[in-house]
Structure formats: structure tokens, C-alpha cells
Scaffold this motif. Structure first.
Motif, short mmCIF file in Angstrom:
data_model
loop_
_atom_site.label_atom_id
_atom_site.label_comp_id
_atom_site.label_asym_id
_atom_site.label_seq_id
_atom_site.Cartn_x
_atom_site.Cartn_y
_atom_site.Cartn_z
N LEU A 133 4.23 -14.02 -3.23
CA LEU A 133 5.40 -14.88 -3.05
C LEU A 133 5.19 -15.87 -1.91
O LEU A 133 5.50 -17.06 -2.04
N LEU A 134 4.64 -15.40 -0.80
CA LEU A 134 4.37 -16.29 0.32
C LEU A 134 3.40 -17.39 -0.09
O LEU A 134 3.62 -18.58 0.20
N GLY A 135 2.33 -17.02 -0.80
CA GLY A 135 1.38 -18.03 -1.26
C GLY A 135 2.02 -19.02 -2.23
O GLY A 135 1.75 -20.22 -2.17
N THR A 136 2.88 -18.52 -3.10
CA THR A 136 3.56 -19.39 -4.06
C THR A 136 4.52 -20.34 -3.36
O THR A 136 4.58 -21.54 -3.69
N TYR A 137 5.26 -19.83 -2.40
CA TYR A 137 6.16 -20.70 -1.64
C TYR A 137 5.37 -21.80 -0.92
O TYR A 137 5.80 -22.96 -0.87
N ARG A 138 4.23 -21.46 -0.35
CA ARG A 138 3.42 -22.47 0.33
C ARG A 138 2.90 -23.51 -0.66
O ARG A 138 2.89 -24.71 -0.35
N GLN A 139 2.49 -23.06 -1.84
CA GLN A 139 2.02 -24.01 -2.85
C GLN A 139 3.15 -24.94 -3.28
O GLN A 139 2.95 -26.15 -3.44
N LEU A 140 4.34 -24.39 -3.47
CA LEU A 140 5.48 -25.21 -3.89
C LEU A 140 5.86 -26.21 -2.82
O LEU A 140 6.19 -27.36 -3.11
N ALA A 141 5.82 -25.78 -1.55
CA ALA A 141 6.11 -26.72 -0.46
C ALA A 141 5.13 -27.88 -0.48
O ALA A 141 5.49 -29.03 -0.20
N GLY A 142 3.88 -27.60 -0.83
CA GLY A 142 2.88 -28.66 -0.92
C GLY A 142 3.06 -29.57 -2.11
O GLY A 142 2.61 -30.73 -2.08
N LEU A 143 3.73 -29.10 -3.16
CA LEU A 143 3.94 -29.91 -4.36
C LEU A 143 5.19 -30.78 -4.26
O LEU A 143 5.29 -31.79 -4.95
N LEU A 144 6.15 -30.39 -3.42
CA LEU A 144 7.43 -31.10 -3.34
C LEU A 144 7.34 -32.31 -2.42
O LEU A 144 6.64 -32.28 -1.39
N ARG A 145 8.05 -33.36 -2.76
CA ARG A 145 8.16 -34.51 -1.86
C ARG A 145 9.03 -34.14 -0.67
O ARG A 145 9.84 -33.18 -0.75
N PRO A 146 8.94 -34.86 0.44
CA PRO A 146 9.89 -34.64 1.54
C PRO A 146 11.32 -34.81 1.04
O PRO A 146 11.65 -35.79 0.36
N GLY A 147 12.17 -33.84 1.33
CA GLY A 147 13.53 -33.86 0.83
C GLY A 147 13.70 -33.20 -0.52
O GLY A 147 14.83 -33.02 -0.99
N GLY A 148 12.57 -32.86 -1.18
CA GLY A 148 12.65 -32.13 -2.44
C GLY A 148 13.09 -30.70 -2.19
O GLY A 148 13.08 -30.20 -1.07
N VAL A 149 13.47 -30.01 -3.27
CA VAL A 149 14.07 -28.69 -3.11
C VAL A 149 13.44 -27.65 -4.05
O VAL A 149 13.02 -27.98 -5.17
N LEU A 150 13.42 -26.44 -3.56
CA LEU A 150 13.20 -25.26 -4.39
C LEU A 150 14.57 -24.62 -4.59
O LEU A 150 15.28 -24.34 -3.62
#
Length: 254
Positions: A133-150
């Protein structure tokens, strides 16, 4: 050969009914997720780019595309049966990707050509262990634009951060009131699917994949741990925006 539309419609309709047993106020939770995505993408020139994590047969993607018809949705799941049902029943809702969230190469499989505006999920991420989960969250943070959301709608126990036992009880009471509308549960739905000859090959592949994954499931992490991991992963802020019992919609802003 793909599924017939009639077969896909039949099984997706029954899926929607049985899922009411497990997701408290499921339709409201979908609506809240769409509210968030619509809000963070309002006024932007480019069409919204959204990834749907653990998309199943396209339930959330279909609702999002009705709200945001210009959106590009990439829907990812590891279950070949549910993916094919989604591709057939909701073909215009998303581009469906066969990949396991958190596994090596899953991000490349998404084939994204620009940063995401949003990553959404319902009842999928609680299956991941803490490290994945931690690795996935880090990957998603890297894929999102600034201001984007999970935006994650899931079963997230309160743990020690609140009256956990009472919250869980309230959620179970609400779920019991909803079950009058759901005549099938998870097991009986899959048992019925197993008797459909049109799905035999897909079910064989599903069983092969399940055997390779094993049967051990990690303990569900409480809401507080999810928020902690999101903070460690590069998100600026995170917290629940909707909650009923243990059923939450958590938003993390990149």
C-alpha cells in the motif's frame, strides 16, 4: 470470442444488487467520489484523466463518465471475469487494463501520456498489505498532477482514533437494512457465474491467477494508518470527506 452483451448485462445487474450487501450507502459513496473529481477538474482546459483502481465490472467508471462525459478513464483490475464484463457492458466508460495494483510493471501497463487529475477506487485498496500500500500510494503521488487527488471509498476501521466498535455497529445496522434488496451474496454470485458456459474460459483463468496468489489476506488497516501512509507518500493533505460506520471516502491531495 468475447461475451455477448446479454450475458454481460445479466451478470452486471446481479453484481450491482449483491454489492449492496457490502458497501454501506453504495450509491451515495459513488456520488461523493464523483463530486470530488468534478470539483478538482472544474475549469481545466484538458479533459479529466482518471484512473479507476480495482474497477471490477466498471461500476464506478460508468457513473463517473455519466457525470463527466469528456473524461478519459483508465480502469484497471486483475480479475479477468470482471474486466470482460466491464468491457462488454460498459465499453464506452473506460479503457480497461488487465494488471494487478502494486505488482511490478502495473504503472507501465496503464500507458498514461500525461499526469492524472484523479485516481479513484472503491473497496479495492484494503486488500493490500502495508508495504504494498505504501509503495502504491507513492506511485500514485508520482502519477498525479499538483492539486490532483486520490479518492478512495473503502472499508476503513477507525482503530484507536474513535469509537471503533460503535462505528462498526452503526455500519452493520445500516448494511442489514440494505440487505433486504440484495438476494445474493458474494459467494452465491460467483457460484452462479460458475455455471454459465459462456464464462468457462475466463473462470479457468481466474482460478489459475488466484492459485498463484495464495489465500492469505492481510489484516485490514485502520483509517489512521492509511492517513499516515498517505502523508509519507508525498500527498500534501489527506482526510475523510464522507463516512458512515467504517465506510469512508478519503481524499488525498497531491
Amino acid at each position: 470470442m468475447g461475451l455477448s452483451l446479454a450475458t454481460a448485462e445479466r451478470w452486471v445487474e446481479r453484481w450491482e444488487l449483491q454489492q449492496q450487501r457490502y458497501a454501506v450507502d453504495r450509491e451515495e459513496r459513488f456520488t461523493v467520489i464523483a463530486d470530488v473529481v468534478e470539483h478538482v477538474t472544474a475549469g481545466r482546459a484538458a479533459p479529466p484523466l482518471v484512473v479507476d483502481l480495482g474497477c471490477g465490472p466498471g461500476s464506478l467508471a460508468a457513473r463517473l463518465i455519466r457525470r463527466l462525459p469528456d473524461a478519459e478513464i483508465v480502469a484497471v483490475d486483475r480479475d479477468p471475469v470482471l474486466l470482460e464484463l466491464g468491457r462488454t457492458h460498459h465499453p464506452d466508460a473506460a479503457r480497461y487494463v488487465d494488471a494487478e495494483i502494486g505488482a511490478p510493471g502495473w504503472v507501465r501497463a496503464l500507458d498514461l501520456d500525461r499526469p492524472l487529475d484523479a485516481a479513484v477506487s472503491t473497496t479495492a485498496l484494503h486488500y493490500l498489505d502495508r508495504d504494498t500500500l505504501l509503495g502504491t500510494y507513492r506511485q500514485l503521488a508520482g502519477l498525479l498532477r499538483p492539486g490532483g487527488v486520490l479518492v478512495n471509498g473503502d472499508h476503513l476501521p477507525q482503530g484507536e482514533t474513535g469509537p471503533a466498535a460503535i462505528a462498526a455497529h452503526v455500519g452493520r445496522c445500516r448494511a442489514d437494512r440494505q440487505r433486504v434488496f440484495a438476494h445474493e451474496d458474494w459467494g452465491s454470485w460467483w457460484a452462479a457465474v460458475g455455471a454459465d458456459p459462456e464464462l468457462t474460459d475466463l473462470l479457468t483463468e481466474r482460478r489459475r491467477r488466484e492459485a498463484s496468489l495464495g489465500t492469505t489476506r492481510p489484516a485490514e488497516l485502520p483509517l489512521s494508518v492509511h492517513l499516515e501512509l498517505l502523508g509519507q507518500s508525498g500527498f500534501a493533505t489527506a482526510g475523510p470527506v464522507w463516512q458512515y460506520g467504517d465506510s469512508c471516502v478519503v481524499v488525498a491531495v497531491r
